[in-house]
Design a protein around this motif. Structure first.
Motif, PDB file in Angstrom:
ATOM      1  N   GLN A  28       0.770  -1.148   0.107  1.00  0.00           N
ATOM      2  CA  GLN A  28       0.051   0.048   0.205  1.00  0.00           C
ATOM      3  C   GLN A  28       0.954   1.199   0.059  1.00  0.00           C
ATOM      4  N   SER A  29       2.125   1.254   0.651  1.00  0.00           N
ATOM      5  CA  SER A  29       3.144   2.319   0.670  1.00  0.00           C
ATOM      6  C   SER A  29       3.627   2.901  -0.497  1.00  0.00           C
ATOM      7  N   GLU A  30       3.856   1.885  -1.356  1.00  0.00           N
ATOM      8  CA  GLU A  30       4.458   1.915  -2.710  1.00  0.00           C
ATOM      9  C   GLU A  30       3.419   2.924  -3.639  1.00  0.00           C
ATOM     10  N   LYS A  31       3.264   4.106  -3.452  1.00  0.00           N
ATOM     11  CA  LYS A  31       2.370   4.885  -4.136  1.00  0.00           C
ATOM     12  C   LYS A  31       3.020   5.167  -5.553  1.00  0.00           C
ATOM     13  N   GLN A  32       4.084   5.385  -5.659  1.00  0.00           N
ATOM     14  CA  GLN A  32       4.806   5.814  -7.045  1.00  0.00           C
ATOM     15  C   GLN A  32       4.689   4.540  -8.038  1.00  0.00           C
ATOM     16  N   GLN A  33       5.254   3.314  -7.275  1.00  0.00           N
ATOM     17  CA  GLN A  33       5.149   2.155  -8.142  1.00  0.00           C
ATOM     18  C   GLN A  33       3.625   1.800  -8.611  1.00  0.00           C
ATOM     19  N   ILE A  34       2.653   2.096  -7.833  1.00  0.00           N
ATOM     20  CA  ILE A  34       1.320   1.684  -8.150  1.00  0.00           C
ATOM     21  C   ILE A  34       0.977   2.828  -9.380  1.00  0.00           C
ATOM     22  N   ARG A  35       1.294   4.041  -9.082  1.00  0.00           N
ATOM     23  CA  ARG A  35       0.935   4.769 -10.196  1.00  0.00           C
ATOM     24  C   ARG A  35       1.710   4.425 -11.637  1.00  0.00           C
ATOM     25  N   VAL A  36       2.785   4.306 -11.644  1.00  0.00           N
ATOM     26  CA  VAL A  36       3.467   3.743 -12.731  1.00  0.00           C
ATOM     27  C   VAL A  36       3.078   2.485 -13.159  1.00  0.00           C
ATOM     28  N   THR A  37       2.761   1.521 -12.562  1.00  0.00           N
ATOM     29  CA  THR A  37       2.390   0.148 -13.160  1.00  0.00           C
ATOM     30  C   THR A  37       1.089   0.305 -13.747  1.00  0.00           C
ATOM     31  N   THR A  38      -0.069   1.324 -13.215  1.00  0.00           N
ATOM     32  CA  THR A  38      -1.209   1.507 -13.759  1.00  0.00           C
ATOM     33  C   THR A  38      -1.109   2.427 -15.166  1.00  0.00           C
ATOM     34  N   LEU A  39      -0.216   3.115 -14.961  1.00  0.00           N
ATOM     35  CA  LEU A  39       0.108   3.807 -16.380  1.00  0.00           C
ATOM     36  C   LEU A  39       0.507   2.964 -17.302  1.00  0.00           C
ATOM     37  N   LEU A  40       1.534   1.990 -16.947  1.00  0.00           N
ATOM     38  CA  LEU A  40       1.804   1.075 -17.914  1.00  0.00           C
ATOM     39  C   LEU A  40       0.834   0.184 -18.564  1.00  0.00           C
ATOM     40  N   GLY A  41       0.195  -0.341 -17.650  1.00  0.00           N
ATOM     41  CA  GLY A  41      -1.052  -1.092 -17.917  1.00  0.00           C
ATOM     42  C   GLY A  41      -1.895  -0.035 -18.846  1.00  0.00           C
ATOM     43  N   MET A  42      -2.293   0.927 -18.657  1.00  0.00           N
ATOM     44  CA  MET A  42      -3.128   1.814 -19.413  1.00  0.00           C
ATOM     45  C   MET A  42      -2.585   2.016 -20.850  1.00  0.00           C
ATOM     46  N   THR A  43      -1.372   2.298 -21.019  1.00  0.00           N
ATOM     47  CA  THR A  43      -0.606   2.545 -22.050  1.00  0.00           C
ATOM     48  C   THR A  43      -0.596   1.478 -22.885  1.00  0.00           C
ATOM     49  N   LEU A  44      -0.356   0.106 -22.263  1.00  0.00           N
ATOM     50  CA  LEU A  44      -0.262  -1.119 -23.325  1.00  0.00           C
ATOM     51  C   LEU A  44      -1.773  -1.421 -23.698  1.00  0.00           C
ATOM     52  N   THR A  45      -2.530  -1.092 -22.898  1.00  0.00           N
ATOM     53  CA  THR A  45      -4.113  -1.192 -23.481  1.00  0.00           C
ATOM     54  C   THR A  45      -4.493  -0.131 -24.584  1.00  0.00           C
ATOM     55  N   LEU A  46      -3.906   0.936 -24.378  1.00  0.00           N
ATOM     56  CA  LEU A  46      -3.984   1.939 -25.778  1.00  0.00           C
ATOM     57  C   LEU A  46      -3.151   1.591 -26.786  1.00  0.00           C
ATOM     58  N   LEU A  47      -2.240   0.842 -26.761  1.00  0.00           N
ATOM     59  CA  LEU A  47      -1.362   0.561 -27.963  1.00  0.00           C
ATOM     60  C   LEU A  47      -2.175  -0.604 -28.466  1.00  0.00           C
ATOM     61  N   LEU A  48      -2.583  -1.745 -27.715  1.00  0.00           N
ATOM     62  CA  LEU A  48      -3.237  -2.753 -28.399  1.00  0.00           C
ATOM     63  C   LEU A  48      -4.553  -2.405 -28.987  1.00  0.00           C
ATOM     64  N   ALA A  49      -5.410  -1.300 -28.479  1.00  0.00           N
ATOM     65  CA  ALA A  49      -6.518  -0.919 -29.018  1.00  0.00           C
ATOM     66  C   ALA A  49      -6.116  -0.079 -30.271  1.00  0.00           C
ATOM     67  N   LEU A  50      -5.140   0.595 -30.529  1.00  0.00           N
ATOM     68  CA  LEU A  50      -4.626   1.352 -31.706  1.00  0.00           C
ATOM     69  C   LEU A  50      -4.420   0.321 -32.707  1.00  0.00           C
ATOM     70  N   TRP A  51      -3.780  -0.543 -32.380  1.00  0.00           N
ATOM     71  CA  TRP A  51      -3.377  -1.763 -33.256  1.00  0.00           C
ATOM     72  C   TRP A  51      -4.721  -2.433 -33.833  1.00  0.00           C
ATOM     73  N   LEU A  52      -5.720  -2.606 -32.990  1.00  0.00           N
ATOM     74  CA  LEU A  52      -6.994  -3.195 -33.341  1.00  0.00           C
ATOM     75  C   LEU A  52      -7.520  -2.087 -34.300  1.00  0.00           C
ATOM     76  N   TYR A  53      -7.703  -0.889 -33.835  1.00  0.00           N
ATOM     77  CA  TYR A  53      -8.616  -0.108 -34.803  1.00  0.00           C
ATOM     78  C   TYR A  53      -7.888   0.203 -36.153  1.00  0.00           C
ATOM     79  N   LEU A  54      -6.487   0.182 -36.323  1.00  0.00           N
ATOM     80  CA  LEU A  54      -5.652   0.169 -37.551  1.00  0.00           C
ATOM     81  C   LEU A  54      -5.888  -1.145 -38.369  1.00  0.00           C
TER      82      LEU A  54
END
Length: 590
Positions: A28-54
């Motif tokens: 729970q205390s690793e706030k920055q790691q949590i934010r970075v991990t979530t950002l990486l997950g959302m970015t990967l989802t965006l890249l996959l969604a862009l691939w799907l769209y194109l």
């Protein structure tokens, strides 16, 4: 077909869930790691969604990147995913907003950071899954799954009256959802014979085609039909009620007048991230539901009730704009503007013309970009002052020039200035409305809101950004690098969609044509070849150990194919239900 082609949609759906599991294992205390991990997950989802769209081919099959397997075969429930042009576009919109929501809440959420980011990732999975589902039960599971994380986002990290707003949001949407579940069960039992039932959307739709044409012929001639088939008679008796159940669930989510009252409270009390997701994606679930399910399944009931629904859309457009003029709270003003803008989506859809439907689909994307950006930008300002009243601001353009410039561009997009995305969508909706069978008065009244929109938005901009700079506003700092990087993509997309709409419209075009054809089935004696309107999807894979496979494993056939409607329907249901013996074994080969 490669593994990625088969599983690309599922990768987009479940990528956020994988990162949610990773975050659940972090302290729970690793706030920055949590934010970075979530950002990486959302970015990967965006890249996959862009691939799907194109990778989506407008000239290819209606549904692409399909995956289908048995889930609960005894009940005819399959795990069936795939996308058409509209779903692929909305999934890309969802993927684009994901990383921006994380960045927008980077320094704003300090309490229960782990739980907040878990809620964001689960919500992202549920939203993408709703767009990708091709089985009614799977769709309902994802639809309901969205409620829980959004309820917590509003109720835990919202403003002063957050609990009231969260409960109101949950109750409104849950009541509509339960009625929709009853309609799903009713259509499951009514439309298919015992032993061959399935919740697959394509199978249910295809089974209704002939009955829908019969009812359309009766409605067109105005005669009392006494020779209706049993299915057509059931559809005549129960179809309007099932349509109303679907329509109420989707109308609450849009939201349409008069079931819109939960929205302003939810937006005002939600944190910036919640408002962005709610306006950018979740409201589109309602319009998408009308487009994918309610109108194609019940076109006759839709046409019967179209004047009433279109009138409610017009009331929402004008009422939402007038309410904006009366607001003194910035977030509440933006919330009521959503009621007005999404009224355009509904009006274009109910016009049942290609121009109106194209404008409706485009406006779904526009609203996600423009209104999502308005909530994003005001969230940055609210983080500095923690006040929402317009009167508390004034003259901030002098100390926040970059923020003011970005906000003004998005304001132009929201009020449909030519050269921005909003103009393309509203122009097509109005054009389609005037070309439709709806009274011309509807188009005139909708055009009135185009005049009201600049009035309330520019009035708000003038009061907030210009005039005398006083008090705490003097100490406001302009946007930092992270904030500019968060807002700039939405500004760029708003301009790109306004200046170059054709690449986006081309992917929507096949879905638009099929939607209009299905919604107008039998209304003028056209589309007599039902095979052109069928939903052709993947067959279920042969059961392990049987050593059998279907003659045509790639695409399912509808009720009007060369093998005959009832027989094909029975075979499809039997293939899905292992307890039912296979019919017509001569059509299977080793």
């Amino acid at each position: 077909m490669s593994f990625l082609q088969t599983h690309l949609v599922n990768l987009v759906v479940f990528a956020p869930l994988v990162f949610a599991v990773i975050i659940a294992a972090l302290p729970q205390s690793e706030k920055q790691q949590i934010r970075v991990t979530t950002l990486l997950g959302m970015t990967l989802t965006l890249l996959l969604a862009l691939w799907l769209y194109l990778a989506f081919e407008p000239g290819g099959p209606e549904f692409q990147f399909e995956y289908r397997t048995r889930w609960i075969p005894s009940l005819g429930i399959s795990f069936h995913t795939g996308v058409d042009g509209l779903a692929a576009s909305l999934i890309l919109l969802t993927g684009l907003l994901g990383p921006l929501v994380v960045l927008a809440s980077w320094s704003f959420i300090e309490e229960r950071v782990k739980e907040f980011h878990l809620a964001l990732l689960v919500l992202q999975m549920a939203m993408v899954g709703t767009f990708a589902s091709l089985d009614l039960i799977l769709f309902y599971v994802f639809w309901e799954a969205m409620l829980i994380p959004m309820y917590f986002i509003i109720g835990i990290w919202g403003s002063e009256e957050r609990v009231m707003a969260a409960v109101k949001f949950f109750l409104f949407t849950l009541v509509g959802s339960l009625l929709m579940l009853l309609a799903i069960l009713a259509i499951y039992f009514i439309t298919q014979p015992a032993g061959a039932r399935s919740f697959d959307h394509a199978q249910i739709y295809n089974s209704l085609l002939s009955a829908t044409r019969e009812l359309s012929a009766c409605a067109r001639t105005g005669a009392i039909c006494t020779t209706l088939s049993p299915l057509a008679q059931s559809l005549w008796t129960y179809g309007p009620w099932m349509f109303l159940a679907f329509a109420l669930a989707f109308a609450v989510k849009v939201p349409m007048f008069p079931v819109h009252t939960w929205l302003p409270d939810a937006h005002v009390q939600a944190p910036a991230a919640g408002s962005i997701v709610l306006a950018g994606v979740m409201l589109k679930m309602g319009t998408f539901g009308f487009w994918r399910y309610a109108i194609p399944l019940f076109p006759v009931a839709t046409r019967d009730l179209r004047p009433v629904l279109a009138a409610l859309a017009i009331v929402g457009i004008v009422y939402g704009a007038l309410m904006c003029l009366a607001q003194r709270d910035v977030k509440r003003l933006i919330a009521y503007s959503s009621v007005s803008h999404l009224g355009f989506c509904m009006l274009g859809m109910l016009a049942i013309t290609e121009e109106g439907a194209a404008g409706s689909a485009y406006q779904m994307l526009n609203h996600g970009i423009s209104t999502g950006a308005l909530f994003l930008l005001f969230g940055m300002l609210y983080e500095r002052r923690h006040v929402r009243l317009i009167a508390e601001y004034g003259g901030i353009a002098k100390v926040m020039p970059v923020f003011s410039a970005l906000f003004l561009i998005i304001t132009f997009s929201s009020i449909a200035v030519p050269g921005t995305n909003g103009f393309v969508g509203e122009f097509l909706v109005l054009l389609g409305t005037f070309r439709s069978a709806l009274p011309p008065t509807f188009g005139v009244l909708a055009a009135l809101a185009v005049i009201l929109s600049p009035a309330y938005m520019l009035w708000m901009v003038q009061r907030v950004f210009f005039g005398q700079l006083e008090g705490e506003n003097r100490q406001l700092r302009d946007l930092g690098f992270r904030e500019v990087a968060t807002a700039l993509p939405l500004v760029a997309v708003a301009i790109l969609m306004g200046m170059m709409p054709q690449p986006f419209l081309s992917r929507l075009a096949p879905s638009v044509k099929l939607f209009v054809a299905r919604a107008s089935l039998g209304s003028s004696g056209e589309h007599s070849n039902l095979g052109d309107l069928e939903m052709k999807v993947l067959e279920l894979p042969a059961q392990a150990g049987l050593g059998l496979r279907l003659e045509e494993p790639a695409r399912g056939l509808g009720p009007t194919d060369r093998t005959g409607g009832p027989a094909q329907l029975a075979r499809s249901g039997a293939a899905e239900n292992p307890t039912i013996p296979q019919a017509n074994p001569s059509e299977l080969r080793r």
